[in-house]
Design a protein around this motif. Sequence first.
Motif, mmCIF file in Angstrom:
data_model
loop_
_atom_site.group_PDB
_atom_site.id
_atom_site.type_symbol
_atom_site.label_atom_id
_atom_site.label_comp_id
_atom_site.label_asym_id
_atom_site.label_seq_id
_atom_site.Cartn_x
_atom_site.Cartn_y
_atom_site.Cartn_z
ATOM 1 N N ALA A 302 2.820 76.712 57.257
ATOM 2 C CA ALA A 302 2.879 78.011 57.948
ATOM 3 C C ALA A 302 3.933 77.994 59.053
ATOM 4 C CB ALA A 302 1.503 78.342 58.532
ATOM 5 N N ARG A 306 7.476 80.290 59.252
ATOM 6 C CA ARG A 306 7.842 81.170 60.372
ATOM 7 C C ARG A 306 9.265 80.891 60.829
ATOM 8 N NH1 ARG A 306 2.753 81.638 64.566
ATOM 9 N NH2 ARG A 306 1.334 82.834 63.186
ATOM 10 N N ARG A 307 9.628 79.601 60.875
ATOM 11 C CA ARG A 307 10.960 79.251 61.376
ATOM 12 C C ARG A 307 12.047 79.719 60.421
ATOM 13 N NH1 ARG A 307 11.864 73.675 64.284
ATOM 14 N NH2 ARG A 307 13.722 74.922 64.726
#
Length: 308
Positions: A302, A306-307
């Motif tokens: 996760a 996101r990055r």
Amino acid sequence: MTEDERPSRKGFFTDTSVCIGCKACEVACKEWNMVPEDGLNFLASSFDNSGRLSADTWRHVAFVEQRVPLGYQESGVGRPGSGDGAPGAAAGPGTVDLGMPSFDLPGQRKGEDGDGTGRGEFRWLMSSDVCKHCTSAACLDVCPTGSLFRTEFDTVVVQEDICNGCGYCVSACPYGVIDRREVDGRAWKCTLCYDRIGDGLEPACAKACPTDSIQFGDLDELRERAQRRVEDLQDAGVSSARLYGEDPEDGVGGAGAFFLLLDEPEVYGLPPDPVVTTRDLPSMWRHAGSAAVVLLAGGLAAFAGRRS
């Protein structure tokens, strides 16, 4: 200590068929081990006054009254008109009428209770319970301080001076044997008289038993003796005789203190199929570890998503 120098495993065989409920074992245990008095209470459920094993009762004699008729046994002593002990029977050989009053034994007449049975249609089952000194001892597994340890005789003993009173052992025991003392919170139980057997003496309870219901010795020899005793009883018509706790393949790996019973274990307050409560701990830790790895991987995935 090498394997050759190690003493043989010691234990108890309790033959309940010859227990007379005298409680000499309870008294001897308390006197030798300086176990505090635990209350002379009338329980209103039995003639037994101690009720169960506890921190202040390391030996407990159970009294179980059952509505089961006993087989007749000729005592060799007759009364006029009752040569074989039964009401109305002819006088037996050697019986002399001294002109003394006579009466039937309580419960000898049928129908006293209105159901066709007399008051004598019952039996007492008595059994001296004690710590089982399990091969796989859950109390030993969960103790965080090392207070519980296994001796060179394969018995399990509490070192009360380093017990922190956590109580883990109490909930871990499948028999409900070990208990904490109210005055100090520490755990106490039977030590199989570790101090006595180390000096070549019998445990106090076995020494005091007047009928040899409690027998102490090498565990393998006791198991052989117990099997012969069961066979003798069954050959004599006592079909309910069975051993409890002697099987090394049972849920605790075999008990160091086992019993000959005349009824189901539950009748004596014993669990029918005890299992060491820490049996599933390795698989539980493996599953917990797998779950942690999955959660960590999910969290990293996760975060990486996101990055990007």
